[in-house]
Enzyme design. Structure first.
Site, PDB file in Angstrom:
ATOM      1  N   ASP A  45       0.638  -1.023  -0.068  1.00 28.09           N
ATOM      2  CA  ASP A  45      -0.044  -0.093   0.001  1.00 28.09           C
ATOM      3  C   ASP A  45       0.939   1.346  -0.055  1.00 28.09           C
ATOM      4  O   ASP A  45       1.990   1.043   0.059  1.00 28.09           O
ATOM      5  CB  ASP A  45      -1.010   0.168   1.197  1.00 28.09           C
ATOM      6  CG  ASP A  45      -2.057  -0.845   1.295  1.00 28.09           C
ATOM      7  OD1 ASP A  45      -2.318  -1.529   0.161  1.00 28.09           O
ATOM      8  OD2 ASP A  45      -2.873  -1.125   2.012  1.00 28.09           O
ATOM      9  N   LYS A  66      -3.955   3.005  -2.334  1.00 23.14           N
ATOM     10  CA  LYS A  66      -4.949   3.726  -2.584  1.00 23.14           C
ATOM     11  C   LYS A  66      -4.670   5.031  -2.039  1.00 23.14           C
ATOM     12  O   LYS A  66      -4.197   5.301  -0.943  1.00 23.14           O
ATOM     13  CB  LYS A  66      -6.270   3.125  -1.759  1.00 23.14           C
ATOM     14  CG  LYS A  66      -6.486   1.908  -2.224  1.00 23.14           C
ATOM     15  CD  LYS A  66      -7.551   1.067  -1.269  1.00 23.14           C
ATOM     16  CE  LYS A  66      -7.771  -0.474  -1.833  1.00 23.14           C
ATOM     17  NZ  LYS A  66      -8.476  -1.175  -0.849  1.00 23.14           N
ATOM     18  N   MET A 181      -8.519   7.059   9.652  1.00 24.90           N
ATOM     19  CA  MET A 181      -9.125   7.675   8.471  1.00 24.90           C
ATOM     20  C   MET A 181     -10.186   8.546   8.591  1.00 24.90           C
ATOM     21  O   MET A 181     -11.060   8.503   7.919  1.00 24.90           O
ATOM     22  CB  MET A 181      -9.597   6.591   7.499  1.00 24.90           C
ATOM     23  CG  MET A 181      -8.430   5.446   7.268  1.00 24.90           C
ATOM     24  SD  MET A 181      -9.145   3.782   6.618  1.00 24.90           S
ATOM     25  CE  MET A 181     -10.032   3.160   8.077  1.00 24.90           C
TER      26      MET A 181
END
Length: 279
Positions: A45, A66, A181
């Protein structure tokens, strides 16, 4: 000291679901480091620290990361790629930031691998949900302030009727709330918590890129933390801490060695009521 290793030798046709920790290469587990050095392929990632990713040979790496508001590799594509590589007889490391089983979709990948008959191993890691606040001087539990902690995702829109996060319940549950997040939706969920009955003066903090050289911290209250975020310029990835423990930083920040590392960003807003020197 002699350390006896259990595992760490990658097996052909096996997938290793590896957490990289919060980003500091010194917090990478011994087993994770060994697998990264010896696996045939590493699917990673964006969140593992740049020093960790920088040590990996390009020819063995596949970037499936991402980005917030940017390009995304569909999870279905990642799942399929893991199976394909394992079926080719390769040893595969699936590398994620933090711990892969804490909002990292590691559970989904494990289920997919099992469904397709692919042997896999889980390699746990230091989760950023605890590590990022800790290096900023904020314990997620404290005998005087909080005996429980709730970990939630900030991707959920609090205004959705079918939201998986019950913000009203969290507002009255007590203890510490750690949101991962959750930079973008910060205004929505601090409002939801206040509407659910949480005191607007509840301490709050944001820790961006905890343990990285670029680490930044913004502190305030439930009522002021959005302004503090904007003043400091906090961006993803960051961890939000809400609860009395967030004010613990005030009493330790002056002596916190993490604050004085070379290259550490110095910008900060401390809006919790106290005379705290900027670091």
């Amino acid at each position: 000291m002699e350390i006896e290793y259990h595992g760490g030798e990658p097996e052909p046709g096996t997938v290793y679901l590896v957490g990289s920790g919060p980003g500091d290469p010194g917090l990478l587990t011994v087993k994770a480091k060994r697998l990264l050095e010896r696996a045939d392929v590493v699917l990673h990632d964006k969140l593992p620290g740049p020093e960790i990713l920088g040590d990996l040979p390009d020819e063995r790496c596949i970037d499936v990361g991402k980005r917030a508001h940017g390009d995304r590799t569909p999870q279905s594509e990642i799942n399929e790629r893991l199976v394909e590589l394992a079926d080719e007889g390769k040893s595969v490391v699936r590398l994620k930031g933090g711990d892969s089983f804490v909002f990292g979709r590691g559970g989904e990948e494990a289920e997919y691998l099992a469904e397709h008959g692919v042997p896999f191993e889980v390699v746990p890691a230091v989760t950023s949900a605890v590590a990022a606040p800790a290096v900023a001087g904020i314990p997620v539990t404290h005998r005087d302030h909080a005996s429980s902690v709730s970990f939630v995702t900030g991707h959920e829109d609090p205004t959705k009727e079918d939201s998986a996060v019950d913000w009203d319940a969290l507002a009255t549950a007590g203890g510490t709330i750690v949101v991962l997040m959750g930079v973008t939706r910060l205004p929505q969920y601090v409002t939801a918590l206040q509407e659910g009955g949480m005191d607007p003066e509840t301490p709050a903090a944001l820790v961006e890129r905890g343990t990285w050289q670029e680490q930044r911290v913004a502190t305030g209250t439930l009522e002021t933390i959005v302004d503090a975020r904007d003043e400091v310029g906090i961006e993803p990835p960051a961890v939000t801490v809400i609860g009395d423990v967030a004010a613990s930083r005030e009493s330790v920040v002056e002596f916190l060695e993490n604050e004085r590392e070379p290259g550490r960003a110095e910008s900060e807003t401390d809006a919790v009521p106290a005379d705290v020197p900027d670091s």
